[in-house]
Design a protein around this motif. Structure first.
Motif, PDB file in Angstrom:
ATOM      1  N   ALA A  74      74.283  40.754  28.564  1.00  0.00           N
ATOM      2  CA  ALA A  74      74.865  41.416  27.396  1.00  0.00           C
ATOM      3  C   ALA A  74      73.965  41.265  26.175  1.00  0.00           C
ATOM      4  CB  ALA A  74      76.255  40.847  27.108  1.00  0.00           C
ATOM      5  N   THR A  75      73.376  40.099  25.997  1.00  0.00           N
ATOM      6  CA  THR A  75      72.476  39.865  24.870  1.00  0.00           C
ATOM      7  C   THR A  75      71.255  40.768  24.957  1.00  0.00           C
ATOM      8  OG1 THR A  75      73.213  37.580  24.651  1.00  0.00           O
ATOM      9  CG2 THR A  75      71.055  38.119  23.719  1.00  0.00           C
ATOM     10  N   ARG A  76      70.675  40.875  26.136  1.00  0.00           N
ATOM     11  CA  ARG A  76      69.471  41.697  26.297  1.00  0.00           C
ATOM     12  C   ARG A  76      69.774  43.191  26.142  1.00  0.00           C
ATOM     13  NH1 ARG A  76      68.618  37.030  28.517  1.00  0.00           N
ATOM     14  NH2 ARG A  76      66.545  36.128  28.723  1.00  0.00           N
ATOM     15  N   VAL A  77      70.880  43.651  26.703  1.00  0.00           N
ATOM     16  CA  VAL A  77      71.233  45.069  26.582  1.00  0.00           C
ATOM     17  C   VAL A  77      71.566  45.399  25.123  1.00  0.00           C
ATOM     18  CG1 VAL A  77      72.829  46.880  27.327  1.00  0.00           C
ATOM     19  CG2 VAL A  77      71.961  45.244  28.991  1.00  0.00           C
ATOM     20  N   SER A  78      72.199  44.473  24.427  1.00  0.00           N
ATOM     21  CA  SER A  78      72.480  44.661  23.008  1.00  0.00           C
ATOM     22  C   SER A  78      71.180  44.784  22.213  1.00  0.00           C
ATOM     23  CB  SER A  78      73.319  43.494  22.482  1.00  0.00           C
ATOM     24  OG  SER A  78      73.546  43.627  21.109  1.00  0.00           O
ATOM     25  N   LEU A  79      70.206  43.952  22.543  1.00  0.00           N
ATOM     26  CA  LEU A  79      68.900  44.030  21.881  1.00  0.00           C
ATOM     27  C   LEU A  79      68.217  45.351  22.209  1.00  0.00           C
ATOM     28  CD1 LEU A  79      66.632  42.840  20.175  1.00  0.00           C
ATOM     29  CD2 LEU A  79      65.876  41.557  22.206  1.00  0.00           C
ATOM     30  N   MET A  80      68.356  45.814  23.449  1.00  0.00           N
ATOM     31  CA  MET A  80      67.789  47.106  23.819  1.00  0.00           C
ATOM     32  C   MET A  80      68.398  48.225  22.968  1.00  0.00           C
ATOM     33  SD  MET A  80      67.555  46.762  27.968  1.00  0.00           S
ATOM     34  CE  MET A  80      66.869  48.391  28.232  1.00  0.00           C
ATOM     35  N   LEU A 112      66.911  48.016  19.469  1.00  0.00           N
ATOM     36  CA  LEU A 112      65.539  48.526  19.471  1.00  0.00           C
ATOM     37  C   LEU A 112      65.503  50.048  19.639  1.00  0.00           C
ATOM     38  CD1 LEU A 112      63.860  45.736  21.615  1.00  0.00           C
ATOM     39  CD2 LEU A 112      63.556  46.129  19.162  1.00  0.00           C
ATOM     40  N   ALA A 113      66.382  50.585  20.463  1.00  0.00           N
ATOM     41  CA  ALA A 113      66.429  52.034  20.660  1.00  0.00           C
ATOM     42  C   ALA A 113      66.873  52.733  19.369  1.00  0.00           C
ATOM     43  CB  ALA A 113      67.355  52.392  21.816  1.00  0.00           C
ATOM     44  N   ARG A 114      67.827  52.140  18.655  1.00  0.00           N
ATOM     45  CA  ARG A 114      68.250  52.724  17.370  1.00  0.00           C
ATOM     46  C   ARG A 114      67.094  52.767  16.384  1.00  0.00           C
ATOM     47  NH1 ARG A 114      72.993  49.788  18.525  1.00  0.00           N
ATOM     48  NH2 ARG A 114      72.315  47.989  17.314  1.00  0.00           N
ATOM     49  N   GLU A 115      66.233  51.753  16.459  1.00  0.00           N
ATOM     50  CA  GLU A 115      65.078  51.665  15.557  1.00  0.00           C
ATOM     51  C   GLU A 115      63.850  52.382  16.114  1.00  0.00           C
ATOM     52  OE1 GLU A 115      64.600  47.464  14.979  1.00  0.00           O
ATOM     53  OE2 GLU A 115      66.554  47.267  13.997  1.00  0.00           O
ATOM     54  N   LYS A 116      64.018  53.018  17.297  1.00  0.00           N
ATOM     55  CA  LYS A 116      62.920  53.734  17.973  1.00  0.00           C
ATOM     56  C   LYS A 116      61.726  52.817  18.254  1.00  0.00           C
ATOM     57  CE  LYS A 116      64.242  58.284  16.297  1.00  0.00           C
ATOM     58  NZ  LYS A 116      65.007  58.661  17.446  1.00  0.00           N
ATOM     59  N   GLU A 117      62.019  51.582  18.593  1.00  0.00           N
ATOM     60  CA  GLU A 117      61.024  50.589  18.994  1.00  0.00           C
ATOM     61  C   GLU A 117      60.969  50.588  20.520  1.00  0.00           C
ATOM     62  OE1 GLU A 117      59.068  48.577  17.125  1.00  0.00           O
ATOM     63  OE2 GLU A 117      59.820  49.405  15.244  1.00  0.00           O
ATOM     64  N   TRP A 118      60.300  51.590  21.075  1.00  0.00           N
ATOM     65  CA  TRP A 118      60.325  51.807  22.520  1.00  0.00           C
ATOM     66  C   TRP A 118      59.484  50.803  23.305  1.00  0.00           C
ATOM     67  CZ3 TRP A 118      64.285  54.654  22.410  1.00  0.00           C
ATOM     68  CH2 TRP A 118      64.428  55.701  21.505  1.00  0.00           C
ATOM     69  N   GLY A 119      58.504  50.193  22.682  1.00  0.00           N
ATOM     70  CA  GLY A 119      57.551  49.345  23.389  1.00  0.00           C
ATOM     71  C   GLY A 119      58.143  48.131  24.075  1.00  0.00           C
ATOM     72  N   ARG A 120      59.212  47.567  23.540  1.00  0.00           N
ATOM     73  CA  ARG A 120      59.793  46.353  24.136  1.00  0.00           C
ATOM     74  C   ARG A 120      60.840  46.648  25.196  1.00  0.00           C
ATOM     75  NH1 ARG A 120      61.774  42.362  19.946  1.00  0.00           N
ATOM     76  NH2 ARG A 120      62.313  41.220  21.832  1.00  0.00           N
ATOM     77  N   LEU A 121      61.269  47.902  25.296  1.00  0.00           N
ATOM     78  CA  LEU A 121      62.335  48.228  26.247  1.00  0.00           C
ATOM     79  C   LEU A 121      61.965  47.937  27.701  1.00  0.00           C
ATOM     80  CD1 LEU A 121      63.919  51.453  24.713  1.00  0.00           C
ATOM     81  CD2 LEU A 121      64.700  49.091  24.537  1.00  0.00           C
ATOM     82  N   PRO A 122      60.755  48.258  28.155  1.00  0.00           N
ATOM     83  CA  PRO A 122      60.445  47.963  29.568  1.00  0.00           C
ATOM     84  C   PRO A 122      60.532  46.471  29.907  1.00  0.00           C
ATOM     85  CG  PRO A 122      58.884  49.563  28.693  1.00  0.00           C
ATOM     86  CD  PRO A 122      59.695  49.059  27.522  1.00  0.00           C
ATOM     87  N   GLU A 123      60.067  45.629  29.006  1.00  0.00           N
ATOM     88  CA  GLU A 123      60.143  44.182  29.243  1.00  0.00           C
ATOM     89  C   GLU A 123      61.600  43.727  29.345  1.00  0.00           C
ATOM     90  OE1 GLU A 123      59.643  40.157  26.555  1.00  0.00           O
ATOM     91  OE2 GLU A 123      58.416  41.883  26.039  1.00  0.00           O
ATOM     92  N   GLU A 151      64.169  45.623  30.099  1.00  0.00           N
ATOM     93  CA  GLU A 151      64.735  46.219  31.310  1.00  0.00           C
ATOM     94  C   GLU A 151      64.398  45.374  32.535  1.00  0.00           C
ATOM     95  OE1 GLU A 151      66.698  48.458  34.004  1.00  0.00           O
ATOM     96  OE2 GLU A 151      66.867  48.624  31.830  1.00  0.00           O
ATOM     97  N   ALA A 152      63.180  44.868  32.590  1.00  0.00           N
ATOM     98  CA  ALA A 152      62.777  44.001  33.706  1.00  0.00           C
ATOM     99  C   ALA A 152      63.596  42.708  33.710  1.00  0.00           C
ATOM    100  CB  ALA A 152      61.284  43.689  33.618  1.00  0.00           C
ATOM    101  N   GLN A 153      63.848  42.149  32.530  1.00  0.00           N
ATOM    102  CA  GLN A 153      64.672  40.945  32.431  1.00  0.00           C
ATOM    103  C   GLN A 153      66.100  41.232  32.885  1.00  0.00           C
ATOM    104  OE1 GLN A 153      64.334  39.410  28.421  1.00  0.00           O
ATOM    105  NE2 GLN A 153      62.105  39.263  28.561  1.00  0.00           N
ATOM    106  N   CYS A 154      66.623  42.386  32.492  1.00  0.00           N
ATOM    107  CA  CYS A 154      67.979  42.774  32.912  1.00  0.00           C
ATOM    108  C   CYS A 154      68.039  42.931  34.429  1.00  0.00           C
ATOM    109  CB  CYS A 154      68.396  44.068  32.226  1.00  0.00           C
ATOM    110  SG  CYS A 154      68.727  43.894  30.459  1.00  0.00           S
ATOM    111  N   SER A 155      67.030  43.539  34.983  1.00  0.00           N
ATOM    112  CA  SER A 155      66.974  43.732  36.431  1.00  0.00           C
ATOM    113  C   SER A 155      66.978  42.386  37.162  1.00  0.00           C
ATOM    114  CB  SER A 155      65.741  44.545  36.795  1.00  0.00           C
ATOM    115  OG  SER A 155      65.685  44.772  38.171  1.00  0.00           O
TER     116      SER A 155
END
Length: 110
Positions: free
Chosen positions: A15-21, A24-35, A37-41
């Motif tokens: 929940a913490t990681r998805v909330s951070l995603m 970041l998406a609201r701020e259009k900070e796309w670069g950290r999303l893959p990392e 997503e891998a942690q969520c996986s």
């Protein structure tokens, strides 16, 4: 004091990681999303192993359900923010491909 189960802990981390995603998406900070997503996986993979082996008490079960609801809301927000960006990227790539194809067929513009 109630002991937090490992399953509830994993859902809390997820929940913490998805909330951070979502943030970041609201701020259009796309670069950290893959990392993230891998942690969520990795957390989901861990839950697949843990969940069948662990019995939750009613309070832990309620906490898990609350966390899942929060995760779903944040995931929906992330998808809603990322999907238009992906569609825009696909459209740009298609346009570039079309320009490249025309360039090969007719030569560079004069």
């Amino acid at each position: 004091m109630a002991v937090t189960s490992e399953v509830v802990h994993c859902y809390s981390e997820l929940a913490t990681r998805v909330s951070l995603m979502a943030e970041l998406a609201r701020e259009k900070e796309w670069g950290r999303l893959p990392e993230l997503e891998a942690q969520c996986s990795a957390l989901v993979d861990r839950l697949k192993v843990l969940q069948p082996m662990e019995v939750l008490d009613p309070a832990q079960y309620d906490e898990m359900r609350r966390l899942i609801a929060r995760i779903r809301l944040d995931q929906d927000e992330v998808c809603g923010l990322v999907k238009p960006e992906i569609q825009q990227l696909i459209a740009r790539m298609s346009s570039l491909h079309q320009q490249q194809t025309l360039g090969k067929a007719y030569g560079p513009p004069h």
